[in-house]
Design an enzyme around this catalytic site. Structure first.
Site, PDB file in Angstrom:
ATOM      1  N   ASN A 405      34.399  66.914  60.321  1.00 59.50           N
ATOM      2  CA  ASN A 405      33.705  66.546  59.434  1.00 59.50           C
ATOM      3  C   ASN A 405      34.810  65.844  57.947  1.00 59.50           C
ATOM      4  OD1 ASN A 405      32.905  64.911  56.682  1.00 59.50           O
ATOM      5  ND2 ASN A 405      31.108  66.968  56.460  1.00 59.50           N
ATOM      6  N   ASP A 406      35.951  66.277  57.252  1.00 56.35           N
ATOM      7  CA  ASP A 406      36.737  66.038  56.346  1.00 56.35           C
ATOM      8  C   ASP A 406      37.807  65.192  56.997  1.00 56.35           C
ATOM      9  OD1 ASP A 406      35.777  67.489  54.393  1.00 56.35           O
ATOM     10  OD2 ASP A 406      36.348  69.903  54.913  1.00 56.35           O
ATOM     11  N   ILE A 407      38.354  65.454  58.296  1.00 55.09           N
ATOM     12  CA  ILE A 407      39.648  65.318  58.768  1.00 55.09           C
ATOM     13  C   ILE A 407      39.236  63.350  59.670  1.00 55.09           C
ATOM     14  CG2 ILE A 407      39.943  67.894  59.450  1.00 55.09           C
ATOM     15  CD1 ILE A 407      39.777  66.877  62.813  1.00 55.09           C
TER      16      ILE A 407
END
Length: 477
Positions: A405-407
């Site tokens: 998600n964040d990466i």
């Protein structure tokens, strides 16, 4: 003779630990490096048991047997997905051990100082070492054990909270008590006052009061750090545990404990710095709980998530020549690494270029994805770091995101108000087609919305990662 053997054994063990640490920097040498560490630790324990000041053999052997049995059972039961919280739990034990050893050193020092010269002359072991210290050396010892207890107490409660967040038992959101950083500053100031008090009085109360303040600092610091920063937190706590061990090594006069603690402390600090740099974060801000919330209203996301089935993904993979797979913690949770490895093999057998893009903070532990892929026997040479592969996405036909998600969140580049603004990410959206394997439409561990899911060239392939990849395998021969 015993002292000479112990010193020589400690030197050999220290060399083995250095070789182990160096070997862990590469996947191909990691297995050999682990054995270096095992042999080094076995040698260190044996040398300590038969060295100067040894005794209480039955108790020592019982504790070694109990600890070894517990470690063996835990290692057998813990899944790869649970490694981050296991590491955090181990750090908490190191911190707690540092506190207990520091307390024991304090009580032993008080006992020795209360004796007359004749009684001191009969002492041996650690007590004998204390008996020969000058007043200056005693004061230095007090500072050393004070610092050891302080760092150990911070490490203990910080690691317990990190374990809770990683295991899902504590909310991953950044939370602080009213007063925030002022409470941490106040506890740190109280600890500094206690150091001066303890240095001058040598009493137990200032040491105990500092311990309470340090326990609070560890708790409140880690509670104030958001889920997106947990890989840095794990590495940071690893560093803390090393420095706690080094400080206690000075107190006990144990050269090997000093060397090993310095190795662990410095390597953990360097790794934390590297990860912060990769995330475009300030190390000081992360450890002070400076992240985890937004700085303003987030940008509105336009569009909608478009789902796709296994047939659609399989068709796109069949037509693609170049494919980049980006794994995340979702792959670990689903234990999909073996299926991903088989998918990679089949695609490569069909003449397609398949590579993996690994972000420095993918998963919840540094190197988490590398370990999983190595376990599944994915070739090392196709597992590339973010800096090595990011420029290749525009010329890539398909990018596959498995539980990340964040990466892979473009908001890091496009939204200055995002909690991860400025963080370097894998630019998967620049591929011709992007497929996201995800359980549902949630925001993930850190709770940050991802505009990638709404882009025109992105398709959402919903379901358990392992089942989804197995469905693709049944369609790709």
């Amino acid at each position: 003779m015993e002292f000479g053997f112990t010193t020589a054994a400690y030197v050999v063990a220290a060399v083995l630990f250095i070789l182990s640490l160096g070997g862990l920097s590469g996947q191909e040498s990691a297995k050999r490096a682990v054995w270096y560490g095992i042999v080094g630790m076995a040698l260190a324990v044996a040398a300590t048991l038969i060295g100067p000041g040894s005794g209480l053999w039955l108790l020592s052997l019982l504790l070694l047997a109990a600890g070894g049995t517990i470690g063996f059972v835990v290692a057998k039961r813990v899944q790869m997905t649970e490694m981050p919280q296991l590491v955090a739990a181990m750090h908490s034990l190191v911190g707690l051990a540092a506190v207990f050893v520091g307390y024991n050193a304090h009580f032993e020092l008080m006992r020795v100082l209360a004796m007359d010269d004749a009684a001191r002359a009969t002492l041996d072991g650690f007590a004998g070492l204390l008996a020969h210290k000058t007043l200056v050396e005693v004061n230095i010892l007090r500072v050393e054990l004070f610092l050891g207890v302080f760092i150990g107490a911070v490490t203990f409660t910080g690691s317990v909270i990190a374990y809770g967040k990683l295991a899902g038992k504590v909310s991953s959101a950044a939370k602080k008590l009213p007063g925030g950083h002022l409470l941490n500053a106040g506890a740190a100031a109280l600890s500094a006052i206690c150091l001066i008090w303890y240095f001058n009085s040598g009493g137990f109360f200032p040491l105990f009061l500092m311990t309470l303040a340090a326990l609070f600092i560890g708790y409140h610091l880690i509670m104030g750090i958001g889920g997106a920063d947990m890989p840095v937190v794990v590495s940071m706590l690893n560093s803390y545990s090393g420095w706690a061990a080094a400080a206690i090594g000075f107190s006990l006069g144990n050269d090997l404990l000093i060397v090993v603690g310095a190795l662990v402390g410095s390597s953990g600090a360097i790794l934390s710095y590297i990860m912060c740099k990769a995330m475009n974060r300030s190390f000081v801000s992360v450890i002070l709980g400076g992240f985890g919330g937004t700085t303003g209203p987030a940008q509105e996301i336009e569009g909608e998530m478009i789902a796709i089935d296994a047939d659609g993904v399989a068709s796109a993979l069949d037509e693609a020549d170049s494919i980049i797979i980006v794994p995340g913690y979702g792959m670990a949770v689903a234990q999909a690494q073996q299926a991903v490895s088989e998918l990679t093999k089949r695609l490569r057998d069909k003449g397609k270029e398949v590579r993996f893009g690994i972000h420095p903070v993918a998963g919840r532990l540094p190197g988490h994805m590398n370990v999983l892929l190595a376990e599944a026997k994915v070739p090392y040479d196709i597992v590339l770091e973010m800096d090595e592969i990011n420029e290749d996405f525009p010329s890539t036909d398909v990018s596959i995101i498995i539980g990340s998600n964040d990466i892979v969140n473009p908001a890091a580049q496009d939204d200055p108000n995002s909690p991860i603004a400025g963080m370097p990410v894998l630019e998967v959206w620049k591929a011709k087609q992007t497929f996201v394997l995800k359980r549902g439409q949630g925001t993930g561990y850190s709770g940050i919305e991802n505009p990638l899911f709404f882009k025109e060239n992105t398709r959402m392939y919903y379901g358990d990662a392992k089942e989804s990849v197995n469905a693709l395998l049944s369609r790709i021969s």
